[in-house]
Enzyme design. Structure first.
Site, PDB file in Angstrom:
ATOM      1  CG  ASP A 135      -3.648  37.624  -8.524  1.00  0.00           C
ATOM      2  OD1 ASP A 135      -4.464  38.475  -8.910  1.00  0.00           O
ATOM      3  OD2 ASP A 135      -2.450  37.633  -8.848  1.00  0.00           O
ATOM      4  CG  ASP A 176      -3.841  40.472 -18.173  1.00  0.00           C
ATOM      5  OD1 ASP A 176      -3.974  41.455 -17.415  1.00  0.00           O
ATOM      6  OD2 ASP A 176      -4.236  39.326 -17.880  1.00  0.00           O
TER       7      ASP A 176
END
Lengths: 197, 260
Positions: B12, B131
């Site tokens: 990330d 997600d």
């Protein structure tokens, strides 16, 4: 110098960087003369067969490949750059270049695309795959040739069914996987190809 | 079947640094993305994923530069996601050296974007990032956006079917309930999604111990994505591969170039 044929398909920079890492100079080109006269020509290919063929024809890529073959100058097709060498593909109505007899078909596996690192088995020793029998290479495709003519040395892989992973005959070589994305095994394959030029 | 299970470290990236938190909050600095990608590649990662979580335009262009620098030195597939809203964004990332791109929020806002990307670059380039978290929807799972902060108001399974019909190359299924918790992948979710998708499925969110990885494979995942366990040195790529190999799963072994 190795020319990398730029006909608007694929991430050509990775192929270029991989070859440069071997200390060989490269040129990304769509110029007829440059591509024809290079010591080696790499033909990448990403995306759909039909659009690859159409874009290839726009830069006379078919003539470049045919002429190189006639002059016995080394050419390496990668992924869809391999598929376009065949007569046709189930993916598209466009005809292939027919430099290799046979058809490209859709793989019969349940989960497609075939994405990931698969083993490649060399059937008859070939320079391209020297030292690489049973190594894994990175594939990303849904279509492949399942047979190639006997005059080609071949390596096979299996995903749901057996298919042709690499071919070599005279100056013409092609691989269904991505050597430029296959880590050190891919680098070894490019080294094998480049060192024989 | 001889295809190896892919182990994919996920980085990330926010404003040029790798960060990791729990459920996308309390982010900690985990290192330099280019260096970390190179280390993971050398350790045997089968693919690298960058998720750009920068909120600013400057952060996004920094990420583009990181993709460029990473692609200069690693020769395994590179997937980049986060903040992609147009075909032009995809084009820029591919030109910078990404091999695949993953989309989430933008595809939910505008499903037509999926078709446009696939038409231009082929299905193999597109990873649909989902997600998902447990909720009172039809399937029991809903889709979230913005790193799990917002509900998209969509049932996760209906969304996967709808998006798949437009053609995606892979599905990255991320459990927002498990993200960063190291409490194991959401196995029930993987099992159910496997039944409705015919493209490769990447399990994500919750990997914590070695048994978790094989658990996800047993439910039908094709590839395993993890972040915290790798970034904080709990396991190395080789540890996961050895454990999987011992459990009978196929993994890619290292290979070295010959000197002559």
């Amino acid at each position: 110098m190795i020319a990398i044929l730029d006909y608007g398909s694929g991430n050509i920079r990775s192929a270029q960087r991989a070859i440069e890492r071997l200390g060989v100079s490269t040129e990304v080109t769509s110029e007829y003369e440059v591509a024809l006269n290079a010591a080696g020509l790499l033909v990448p290919g990403v995306g759909a067969f039909g659009s690859c063929i159409r874009q290839l024809l726009q830069i006379n890529g078919d003539l470049i490949l045919k002429e190189r073959l006639k002059l016995n100058r080394p050419t390496l097709g990668v992924c869809v750059g391999m598929q376009i060498l065949f007569e046709s593909s189930a993916e598209s109505d466009e005809a292939g270049l027919a430099l290799v007899a046979g058809k490209v078909k859709k793989l019969s596996a349940k989960i497609l695309p075939h994405i990931g690192w698969n083993e490649v088995h060399v059937e008859k020793e070939m320079n391209l795959m020297r030292g690489l029998n049973n190594q894994r290479f990175y594939f990303v495709h849904s279509y492949a040739a399942t047979t190639a003519p006997d005059e080609f040395l071949q390596a096979k892989s299996n995903y749901g069914e057996e298919f042709v992973a690499a071919i070599q005959s005279g100056s013409l070589s092609a691989v269904q996987f991505h050597p430029e994305k296959s880590g050190d095994a891919g680098m070894q394959l490019l080294k094998n190809w480049v060192s024989a030029l | 079947m001889t295809l190896a299970t892919r182990i994919i470290p996920c980085l990330d990236v926010s404003n040029g640094r790798v960060v990791k938190g729990i459920n996308f909050v309390n982010l900690k600095d985990a290192g330099d993305p280019v260096e970390m990608a190179a280390i993971y590649a050398a350790e045997g990662a089968d693919e690298i994923t960058f998720l750009d979580i920068s909120a600013s335009v400057e952060g996004r262009s920094t990420t583009l530069e990181i993709v460029r620098r990473t692609a200069e030195q690693i020769f395994i597939p590179l997937t980049v996601g986060g903040g992609i809203t147009s075909v032009a964004d995809v084009d820029n990332l591919l030109r910078a050296g990404a091999d695949k791109i993953s989309i989430n929020t933008a595809a939910i806002r505008n499903p037509q974007l999926i078709s446009e990307i696939v038409e231009r670059f082929g299905t193999q380039v597109l990873v649909l990032s989902v997600d998902a978290r447990r909720a009172r929807t039809k399937s029991g799972f809903e889709v979230t956006t913005h790193g799990g902060r917002d509900s998209a108001g969509l049932d996760a399974f209906e969304w996967i079917e709808m998006a798949s019909a437009r053609g995606v190359g892979e599905i990255l299924l991320n459990s927002m309930d498990r993200d960063g918790t190291r409490s194991g992948y959401d196995l029930e979710m993987i099992r159910s999604v496997r039944k409705i998708c015919s493209v490769p499925l990447i399990a994500s969110g919750g990997a914590g111990d070695l048994g978790d990885f094989q658990g996800a494979l047993a439910e039908g995942a094709d590839a395993l994505l993890a972040a915290s366990v790798f970034h904080f040195g709990i396991y190395r790529i080789g540890d996961v591969k050895r454990a999987l190999s011992k459990a009978g799963y196929v993994v890619r072994e290292p290979f070295s170039i010959s000197e002559n």
